[in-house]
Each structure stands twice: as C-alpha cells, then as structure tokens.
Design an enzyme around this catalytic site. Structure first.
Site, PDB file in Angstrom:
ATOM      1  CB  CYS A 196     -12.016 -33.493 -22.411  1.00 56.18           C
ATOM      2  SG  CYS A 196     -11.727 -31.797 -23.010  1.00 56.18           S
ATOM      3  CG  HIS A 214     -14.991 -32.298 -19.109  1.00 55.90           C
ATOM      4  ND1 HIS A 214     -13.817 -32.743 -18.547  1.00 55.90           N
ATOM      5  CD2 HIS A 214     -14.640 -31.376 -20.028  1.00 55.90           C
ATOM      6  CE1 HIS A 214     -12.797 -32.113 -19.092  1.00 55.90           C
ATOM      7  NE2 HIS A 214     -13.261 -31.281 -20.005  1.00 55.90           N
ATOM      8  CD  GLU A 243     -14.842 -35.486 -16.382  1.00 55.51           C
ATOM      9  OE1 GLU A 243     -13.948 -34.692 -16.711  1.00 55.51           O
ATOM     10  OE2 GLU A 243     -15.520 -36.128 -17.228  1.00 55.51           O
TER      11      GLU A 243
END
Length: 245
Positions: A90, A215, A217
């Site tokens: 991102c 994302h 994560e």
C-alpha cells in the site's frame, strides 16, 4: 580456510516509523520455514545494516517518507534496494514506485525501485475501501483465493521498464468492475481482468522486489509473507555475504 557454514536464519527488516509495521511482524512470526526468521524493526541505519531484506508497510506514504528522511534512512534505503529485496504494501508500494501521481502539495519522495507509475489513493477515500478475493500466481495453494484488503489503496497506472530493467511479473489482478468509473481505461468485456489495463494490477514483482497495493498483513493468511521470504529473499542469500550480526 574453511568456508563459513550457512546461517540458520534470515533477517527481515520492517520499516517501523509509521503504519502497520507491527502487523507485519506478527505475520512473519507465524512462518515455519527451513530457516528461522529474525525480525528487525528498522528505525535507523544501523538497524537496516543488519537486514537481508526490508518490508515497507502500509500507512501514510508522505509521512513515512518524511520520517525516513529525518531518521537519515532515505538514501540508505535507496542503496539497500539496489542489491537486496524490498516489499512495499500500500503506502510502501507508493514509495517503491519510480513515478507517482496525486502527490500532496510539495511532492512525494520515492525510493524508485520498481519501474511503474502509481496513483496515491487511486481507489478513493477511506469510505471507499473494499475487500476482494484474489488469484495470486506463485503462492502456496494458489488455487485458494487470497483475501485482499484495500484501504485508500494506490492504483498502478503505468508500467515503464527500460531495456536494462528486470522484467515485471504480474502476480495478481482484480476485476475491472471493482475499479472506480474514472479509473477504467478500456471497455470491460468478457475478460474483465483485461491485461491492457494496468489499473487492474494489485500485485507484481520486478527483480528482487515485490509490490502489493493491498494489505496482506491485515489478514490471517501469511502466504504472501512466506512467498516474499522463500521466493525473493532466500535465493539471494546463497550469492551474498551475510549481514553483520
């Protein structure tokens, strides 16, 4: 003189100035690989010097760039990515790009490791965030969709590798129907991930480096982190000297 035995670990740095660095750390700690993963939170050059690779997290790209300059990390990171793998997610994807559109007044400092043009907040504001299943080339169990989380995500708007650059490998696209109307540059037909439209690209790799506009994560799925370490980082360790402990 006997050669040094191979290290039993790989040192993954995470730029930890702003953004979702703690979430990346949690994902890396879930990995079960042949080599142990050691995480270093990078806040100054001596942290970076310990690392085999670097992850630049999501967050606010202008703020991350400013804090990196204040910490004396911008130029060291530019040198680092010339020889070691870097993954940008991102905001990190914006920093890894060579060119950017939609920068704030005063411009946007970039690391320039990947030969693309990217648009900040290309998918719109926070309220236009969305989630989508992604088919991703190269992931373990690639037939199982990866859950993409897009939050004020940037959009890839052009690929511009020079003849001397490594080729760009497209790992994942989204349906053009998910693009904002202003972002669709080719008619949507039966193949709605039309390869003529770079704006459908949400994950790519160029040489050592990996870029995702979403994302990974923020999910419970650590396959992207596994891919980065296994496919981008570990192959470089057999041809490079270990970093200082």
């Amino acid at each position: 003189m006997q050669p040094s035995p191979p290290r039993d670990h790989v040192t993954v740095g995470i730029l930890a100035l702003q953004g979702a660095f703690a979430e990346h750390q949690v994902m890396l700690q879930k990995l079960s690989l042949k080599r142990r993963v050691v995480v270093v939170l990078v806040r100054q050059q001596e942290d970076l010097d310990k690392c085999d690779c670097l992850i630049i997290p999501g967050g606010e790209s202008t703020t991350i760039a400013l804090l990196a300059r204040l910490a004396g990390l911008l130029e060291p990171m530019r040198e680092f990515l010339k020889t070691k793998p870097v993954w940008g997610t991102c905001a990190g994807a914006i920093l890894l790009a060579r060119w950017v559109e939609g920068a704030k007044k005063g411009g946007q400092e970039l690391l320039g490791g990947i030969s693309i043009t990217i648009e900040r907040n290309g998918f719109g504001s926070q309220v236009e965030s969305f989630e989508a299943p992604l088919e991703v080339e190269g992931l373990r169990e690639s037939n199982c969709a990866f859950h993409g989380i897009f939050i004020r995500a940037p959009v890839v708007i052009g690929l511009s590798p020079s003849p001397t650059d490594p080729p760009i490998q497209i790992l994942s696209r989204i349906s053009a129907s998910l693009l904002p109307a202003s972002q669709t540059v080719v008619p949507i037909d039966e193949d709605d991930t039309d390869p003529r439209d770079p704006r459908t690209i949400v994950a790519l790799r160029q040489g050592l480096h990996l870029l995702t506009t979403f994302h990974p994560e923020l999910t419970k799925d650590h396959r992207f982190h596994e891919y980065f370490v296994q496919e981008c980082v570990l192959p470089t360790l057999s041809i490079s000297s270990p970093p200082p402990e």
